[in-house]
Design a protein around this motif. Structure first.
Motif, short mmCIF file in Angstrom:
data_model
loop_
_atom_site.label_atom_id
_atom_site.label_comp_id
_atom_site.label_asym_id
_atom_site.label_seq_id
_atom_site.Cartn_x
_atom_site.Cartn_y
_atom_site.Cartn_z
N LEU A 68 -25.43 60.17 53.88
CA LEU A 68 -25.46 58.83 53.29
C LEU A 68 -24.09 58.31 52.90
N ALA A 69 -23.14 59.21 52.66
CA ALA A 69 -21.87 58.83 52.05
C ALA A 69 -21.06 57.91 52.96
N GLY A 70 -20.28 57.03 52.32
CA GLY A 70 -19.40 56.15 53.07
C GLY A 70 -19.35 54.78 52.43
N ALA A 71 -18.54 53.91 53.02
CA ALA A 71 -18.49 52.51 52.58
C ALA A 71 -19.83 51.88 52.88
N ALA A 72 -20.45 51.26 51.87
CA ALA A 72 -21.85 50.85 51.99
C ALA A 72 -22.07 49.35 52.04
N SER A 73 -21.03 48.57 51.95
CA SER A 73 -21.20 47.11 51.91
C SER A 73 -20.87 46.49 53.25
N PRO A 74 -21.67 45.50 53.71
CA PRO A 74 -21.30 44.79 54.94
C PRO A 74 -20.02 43.98 54.80
N GLU A 75 -19.51 43.84 53.58
CA GLU A 75 -18.26 43.14 53.36
C GLU A 75 -17.08 44.12 53.22
N SER A 76 -17.30 45.39 53.52
CA SER A 76 -16.23 46.38 53.44
C SER A 76 -15.13 46.05 54.45
N PRO A 77 -13.87 46.18 54.06
CA PRO A 77 -12.77 45.93 54.99
C PRO A 77 -12.64 47.05 56.00
N TRP A 78 -11.89 46.79 57.06
CA TRP A 78 -11.71 47.77 58.14
C TRP A 78 -11.18 49.10 57.63
N GLU A 79 -10.18 49.06 56.74
CA GLU A 79 -9.57 50.29 56.26
C GLU A 79 -10.61 51.19 55.59
N ALA A 80 -11.56 50.59 54.87
CA ALA A 80 -12.57 51.37 54.16
C ALA A 80 -13.54 52.04 55.14
N VAL A 81 -14.02 51.27 56.13
CA VAL A 81 -14.98 51.85 57.06
C VAL A 81 -14.30 52.85 58.00
N LEU A 82 -13.02 52.65 58.29
CA LEU A 82 -12.32 53.58 59.16
C LEU A 82 -12.30 54.98 58.55
N ASP A 83 -11.86 55.09 57.32
CA ASP A 83 -11.77 56.40 56.67
C ASP A 83 -13.14 57.00 56.37
N ALA A 84 -14.00 56.22 55.72
CA ALA A 84 -15.26 56.77 55.21
C ALA A 84 -16.34 56.86 56.27
N ASN A 85 -16.46 55.83 57.11
CA ASN A 85 -17.61 55.75 58.01
C ASN A 85 -17.32 56.24 59.42
N ILE A 86 -16.09 56.13 59.87
CA ILE A 86 -15.76 56.54 61.23
C ILE A 86 -15.17 57.95 61.23
N ILE A 87 -14.02 58.12 60.57
CA ILE A 87 -13.46 59.46 60.47
C ILE A 87 -14.42 60.38 59.70
N GLY A 88 -14.97 59.87 58.61
CA GLY A 88 -15.88 60.68 57.79
C GLY A 88 -17.11 61.13 58.55
N THR A 89 -17.72 60.24 59.34
CA THR A 89 -18.91 60.62 60.09
C THR A 89 -18.58 61.64 61.17
N ARG A 90 -17.44 61.46 61.82
CA ARG A 90 -17.02 62.49 62.80
C ARG A 90 -16.85 63.82 62.12
N ASN A 91 -16.24 63.84 60.95
CA ASN A 91 -16.03 65.10 60.25
C ASN A 91 -17.35 65.76 59.87
N VAL A 92 -18.31 64.97 59.42
CA VAL A 92 -19.62 65.52 59.06
C VAL A 92 -20.30 66.13 60.28
N LEU A 93 -20.30 65.41 61.39
CA LEU A 93 -20.96 65.92 62.59
C LEU A 93 -20.25 67.16 63.14
N GLU A 94 -18.93 67.13 63.17
CA GLU A 94 -18.19 68.29 63.68
C GLU A 94 -18.37 69.49 62.76
#
Length: 258
Positions: A68-94
Protein backbone atom coordinates in the motif's frame (compact mmCIF):
# COMPACT_ATOMS: atom_id res chain seq x y z
CA UNK A 1 -4.38 -19.77 7.05
CA UNK A 2 -4.02 -18.19 10.50
CA UNK A 3 -0.27 -18.83 10.31
CA UNK A 4 0.21 -17.01 7.00
CA UNK A 5 2.69 -14.17 7.55
CA UNK A 6 1.56 -10.90 5.96
CA UNK A 7 3.59 -7.72 5.51
CA UNK A 8 1.45 -4.61 5.01
CA UNK A 9 3.51 -1.74 3.64
CA UNK A 10 2.11 1.66 4.54
CA UNK A 11 0.27 0.04 7.44
CA UNK A 12 -0.14 3.30 9.37
CA UNK A 13 -1.93 5.10 6.52
CA UNK A 14 -5.68 5.29 6.05
CA UNK A 15 -6.22 2.04 4.17
CA UNK A 16 -3.29 0.36 5.91
CA UNK A 17 -4.77 1.04 9.34
CA UNK A 18 -8.11 -0.43 8.27
CA UNK A 19 -6.49 -3.59 6.97
CA UNK A 20 -4.15 -3.98 9.92
CA UNK A 21 -7.00 -3.90 12.42
CA UNK A 22 -9.34 -6.09 10.38
CA UNK A 23 -6.80 -8.74 9.35
CA UNK A 24 -4.52 -9.06 12.37
CA UNK A 25 -6.72 -11.70 14.03
CA UNK A 26 -6.64 -13.87 10.88
CA UNK A 27 -2.98 -13.56 9.91
CA UNK A 28 0.40 -13.00 11.47
CA UNK A 29 0.67 -9.35 10.41
CA UNK A 30 3.78 -7.18 10.33
CA UNK A 31 3.36 -3.50 9.56
CA UNK A 32 5.63 -1.07 7.75
CA UNK A 33 6.14 2.69 7.84
CA UNK A 34 9.09 4.98 7.27
CA UNK A 35 10.09 4.60 10.93
CA UNK A 36 10.03 1.58 13.24
CA UNK A 37 7.34 1.47 15.94
CA UNK A 38 8.20 -1.45 18.24
CA UNK A 39 5.33 -0.72 20.65
CA UNK A 40 2.66 -0.81 17.95
CA UNK A 41 0.18 -3.70 17.70
CA UNK A 42 1.18 -5.34 15.45
CA UNK A 43 4.80 -4.22 15.34
CA UNK A 44 5.71 -1.70 12.62
CA UNK A 45 9.10 -1.95 10.90
CA UNK A 46 10.73 1.10 9.35
CA UNK A 47 12.10 1.34 5.81
CA UNK A 48 12.45 3.94 3.09
CA UNK A 49 10.93 2.40 -0.04
CA UNK A 50 13.66 3.96 -2.18
CA UNK A 51 16.32 2.04 -0.18
CA UNK A 52 16.42 -1.50 -1.59
CA UNK A 53 18.42 -3.01 1.26
CA UNK A 54 15.99 -1.59 3.81
CA UNK A 55 13.02 -2.98 1.87
CA UNK A 56 14.70 -6.38 1.50
CA UNK A 57 15.15 -6.56 5.27
CA UNK A 58 11.36 -6.52 5.67
CA UNK A 59 10.75 -9.68 3.66
CA UNK A 60 12.38 -12.53 5.57
CA UNK A 61 9.77 -15.13 6.57
CA UNK A 62 6.93 -13.28 4.82
CA UNK A 63 4.41 -15.25 2.73
CA UNK A 64 2.37 -12.38 1.26
CA UNK A 65 3.03 -8.65 0.87
CA UNK A 66 0.11 -6.23 0.74
CA UNK A 67 1.79 -3.25 -0.86
CA UNK A 68 0.00 0.00 0.00
CA UNK A 69 2.86 2.38 0.76
CA UNK A 70 3.69 5.30 -1.51
CA UNK A 71 2.51 8.71 -2.64
CA UNK A 72 -1.28 8.42 -2.43
CA UNK A 73 -2.68 11.60 -3.94
CA UNK A 74 -3.56 12.10 -7.63
CA UNK A 75 -2.06 15.57 -7.17
CA UNK A 76 1.35 14.17 -6.14
CA UNK A 77 4.24 15.72 -8.09
CA UNK A 78 6.51 13.65 -10.31
CA UNK A 79 9.37 13.62 -7.80
CA UNK A 80 7.12 12.05 -5.15
CA UNK A 81 5.74 9.28 -7.34
CA UNK A 82 9.16 8.55 -8.82
CA UNK A 83 10.75 7.71 -5.47
CA UNK A 84 7.80 6.17 -3.63
CA UNK A 85 5.67 4.59 -6.35
CA UNK A 86 8.07 3.69 -9.14
CA UNK A 87 11.43 3.01 -7.50
CA UNK A 88 9.66 1.87 -4.33
CA UNK A 89 7.38 -0.59 -6.12
CA UNK A 90 10.31 -2.07 -8.02
CA UNK A 91 12.16 -2.49 -4.75
CA UNK A 92 9.19 -4.23 -3.13
CA UNK A 93 8.75 -6.64 -6.04
CA UNK A 94 12.46 -7.39 -6.35
CA UNK A 95 12.84 -7.89 -2.59
CA UNK A 96 9.78 -10.16 -2.54
CA UNK A 97 11.20 -12.22 -5.41
CA UNK A 98 14.60 -12.50 -3.77
CA UNK A 99 13.12 -13.52 -0.41
CA UNK A 100 10.83 -16.18 -1.88
CA UNK A 101 7.58 -14.37 -1.04
CA UNK A 102 4.66 -16.21 -2.62
CA UNK A 103 2.38 -13.30 -3.51
CA UNK A 104 2.23 -9.52 -3.69
CA UNK A 105 -1.17 -7.85 -3.47
CA UNK A 106 -0.58 -4.50 -5.13
CA UNK A 107 -2.73 -1.50 -4.29
CA UNK A 108 -3.38 0.02 -7.69
CA UNK A 109 -5.97 2.73 -8.25
CA UNK A 110 -9.00 3.88 -10.18
CA UNK A 111 -6.71 6.67 -11.39
CA UNK A 112 -5.04 4.24 -13.81
CA UNK A 113 -8.19 4.75 -15.91
CA UNK A 114 -9.17 8.20 -14.73
CA UNK A 115 -9.33 9.91 -18.12
CA UNK A 116 -12.22 7.63 -19.05
CA UNK A 117 -13.94 9.00 -15.96
CA UNK A 118 -13.11 12.62 -16.77
CA UNK A 119 -14.63 12.29 -20.23
CA UNK A 120 -17.46 9.99 -19.06
CA UNK A 121 -16.48 7.21 -21.44
CA UNK A 122 -17.98 4.23 -19.65
CA UNK A 123 -18.19 1.35 -18.95
CA UNK A 124 -14.57 0.58 -18.12
CA UNK A 125 -13.26 -2.99 -17.98
CA UNK A 126 -10.06 -4.38 -16.44
CA UNK A 127 -8.65 -5.08 -19.92
CA UNK A 128 -9.49 -1.64 -21.32
CA UNK A 129 -6.22 0.12 -22.30
CA UNK A 130 -4.87 2.20 -19.39
CA UNK A 131 -5.62 5.92 -19.47
CA UNK A 132 -4.19 7.53 -16.33
CA UNK A 133 -5.33 10.95 -15.17
CA UNK A 134 -2.18 12.07 -13.31
CA UNK A 135 1.45 11.24 -12.56
CA UNK A 136 0.02 9.22 -9.68
CA UNK A 137 -2.14 7.25 -12.12
CA UNK A 138 0.87 6.75 -14.40
CA UNK A 139 2.84 5.34 -11.48
CA UNK A 140 0.06 2.85 -10.75
CA UNK A 141 -0.02 1.72 -14.37
CA UNK A 142 3.73 1.19 -14.05
CA UNK A 143 3.19 -0.91 -10.93
CA UNK A 144 0.61 -3.10 -12.65
CA UNK A 145 2.90 -3.61 -15.67
CA UNK A 146 5.95 -4.30 -13.53
CA UNK A 147 3.92 -6.79 -11.54
CA UNK A 148 3.00 -8.59 -14.75
CA UNK A 149 6.68 -8.71 -15.69
CA UNK A 150 7.67 -10.16 -12.32
CA UNK A 151 4.95 -12.78 -12.70
CA UNK A 152 5.91 -13.73 -16.26
CA UNK A 153 9.67 -13.63 -15.72
CA UNK A 154 10.01 -14.99 -12.18
CA UNK A 155 6.69 -16.67 -11.35
CA UNK A 156 5.86 -14.24 -8.54
CA UNK A 157 2.11 -14.11 -7.97
CA UNK A 158 0.85 -10.52 -8.26
CA UNK A 159 -2.75 -9.45 -7.71
CA UNK A 160 -3.40 -5.79 -8.57
CA UNK A 161 -6.49 -4.18 -7.03
CA UNK A 162 -7.75 -0.97 -8.63
CA UNK A 163 -9.05 0.49 -5.41
CA UNK A 164 -11.85 3.00 -5.54
CA UNK A 165 -12.48 5.68 -2.92
CA UNK A 166 -12.16 4.42 0.65
CA UNK A 167 -14.05 6.44 3.25
CA UNK A 168 -16.04 5.59 6.36
CA UNK A 169 -18.94 7.85 5.35
CA UNK A 170 -19.51 8.36 1.60
CA UNK A 171 -21.82 11.31 2.20
CA UNK A 172 -18.90 13.57 3.18
CA UNK A 173 -18.81 14.50 -0.51
CA UNK A 174 -21.50 15.28 -3.03
CA UNK A 175 -19.38 14.21 -6.02
CA UNK A 176 -21.28 11.45 -7.79
CA UNK A 177 -18.23 9.76 -9.33
CA UNK A 178 -16.77 9.31 -5.83
CA UNK A 179 -20.04 7.79 -4.64
CA UNK A 180 -19.89 5.44 -7.62
CA UNK A 181 -16.39 4.22 -6.74
CA UNK A 182 -16.84 4.17 -2.96
CA UNK A 183 -15.28 1.20 -1.17
CA UNK A 184 -16.41 0.63 2.39
CA UNK A 185 -13.99 -0.35 5.13
CA UNK A 186 -15.56 -3.80 5.45
CA UNK A 187 -15.44 -4.37 1.70
CA UNK A 188 -11.83 -3.15 1.64
CA UNK A 189 -10.85 -5.88 4.09
CA UNK A 190 -12.94 -8.45 2.23
CA UNK A 191 -11.44 -7.79 -1.21
CA UNK A 192 -7.87 -7.81 0.12
CA UNK A 193 -8.58 -11.03 2.00
CA UNK A 194 -9.90 -12.51 -1.25
CA UNK A 195 -6.75 -11.34 -3.08
CA UNK A 196 -4.56 -12.98 -0.45
CA UNK A 197 -6.40 -16.30 -0.63
CA UNK A 198 -7.54 -16.61 -4.28
CA UNK A 199 -6.29 -19.48 -6.41
CA UNK A 200 -5.02 -17.24 -9.21
CA UNK A 201 -1.46 -16.22 -10.05
CA UNK A 202 -1.92 -12.83 -11.70
CA UNK A 203 -4.73 -10.43 -12.39
CA UNK A 204 -5.96 -6.84 -12.40
CA UNK A 205 -9.22 -6.28 -10.56
CA UNK A 206 -11.49 -3.37 -9.72
CA UNK A 207 -12.27 -3.09 -6.00
CA UNK A 208 -15.33 -1.03 -5.13
CA UNK A 209 -18.54 -1.58 -3.19
CA UNK A 210 -21.97 -2.54 -4.52
CA UNK A 211 -22.92 0.95 -5.67
CA UNK A 212 -25.94 1.34 -8.01
CA UNK A 213 -24.18 3.96 -10.15
CA UNK A 214 -21.00 1.94 -10.64
CA UNK A 215 -19.35 2.28 -14.08
CA UNK A 216 -16.46 -0.19 -13.70
CA UNK A 217 -16.71 -3.92 -14.31
CA UNK A 218 -16.02 -6.22 -11.36
CA UNK A 219 -17.01 -9.46 -13.10
CA UNK A 220 -13.50 -10.91 -12.86
CA UNK A 221 -13.21 -9.70 -9.25
CA UNK A 222 -16.38 -11.63 -8.42
CA UNK A 223 -15.57 -14.77 -10.42
CA UNK A 224 -11.81 -15.11 -9.92
CA UNK A 225 -11.33 -13.65 -6.44
CA UNK A 226 -14.72 -14.58 -4.99
CA UNK A 227 -15.39 -11.00 -3.87
CA UNK A 228 -18.99 -10.22 -2.91
CA UNK A 229 -19.37 -6.57 -1.83
CA UNK A 230 -21.89 -6.12 0.96
CA UNK A 231 -22.10 -2.34 1.23
CA UNK A 232 -23.46 0.42 -0.99
CA UNK A 233 -23.15 4.18 -0.76
CA UNK A 234 -26.90 4.36 -1.43
CA UNK A 235 -27.50 2.90 2.03
CA UNK A 236 -26.03 6.13 3.42
CA UNK A 237 -27.80 8.54 1.06
CA UNK A 238 -29.89 11.18 2.81
CA UNK A 239 -33.61 10.61 2.50
CA UNK A 240 -34.89 12.08 -0.74
CA UNK A 241 -31.50 12.22 -2.46
CA UNK A 242 -31.78 10.46 -5.83
CA UNK A 243 -29.40 7.71 -6.83
CA UNK A 244 -28.95 8.00 -10.59
CA UNK A 245 -28.11 4.67 -12.21
CA UNK A 246 -25.23 5.27 -14.59
CA UNK A 247 -24.28 8.42 -12.74
CA UNK A 248 -24.17 12.11 -13.55
CA UNK A 249 -21.55 14.34 -15.16
CA UNK A 250 -18.00 14.28 -13.79
CA UNK A 251 -16.38 17.64 -12.94
CA UNK A 252 -14.09 18.88 -15.72
CA UNK A 253 -11.33 19.26 -13.13
CA UNK A 254 -11.30 15.54 -12.26
CA UNK A 255 -9.30 14.20 -10.43
CA UNK A 256 -8.37 17.45 -8.66
CA UNK A 257 -9.63 17.35 -5.10
CA UNK A 258 -10.45 13.66 -5.25
Amino acid sequence: MSHRRILITGSTGGVGSILTQRLKDEYDVTGHDRTTRPDADPVVLGADLADYDAVRSLMDGIDTVVHLAGAASPESPWEAVLDANIIGTRNVLEAARDAGVQRVVYASSNHTMGMYDRYEQWPVYPDTPPRPDSFYGVSKVFGETLGRYYHDEYGLSVIALRIGWVAQDPTITGVDVLHAMWLSEADTAQVVRCAIEADVDFGIYYAISDNPNRRWSMTNTNLELGYRPRDSWADFAPEGEPVVTGGVDVPDSWPKGS
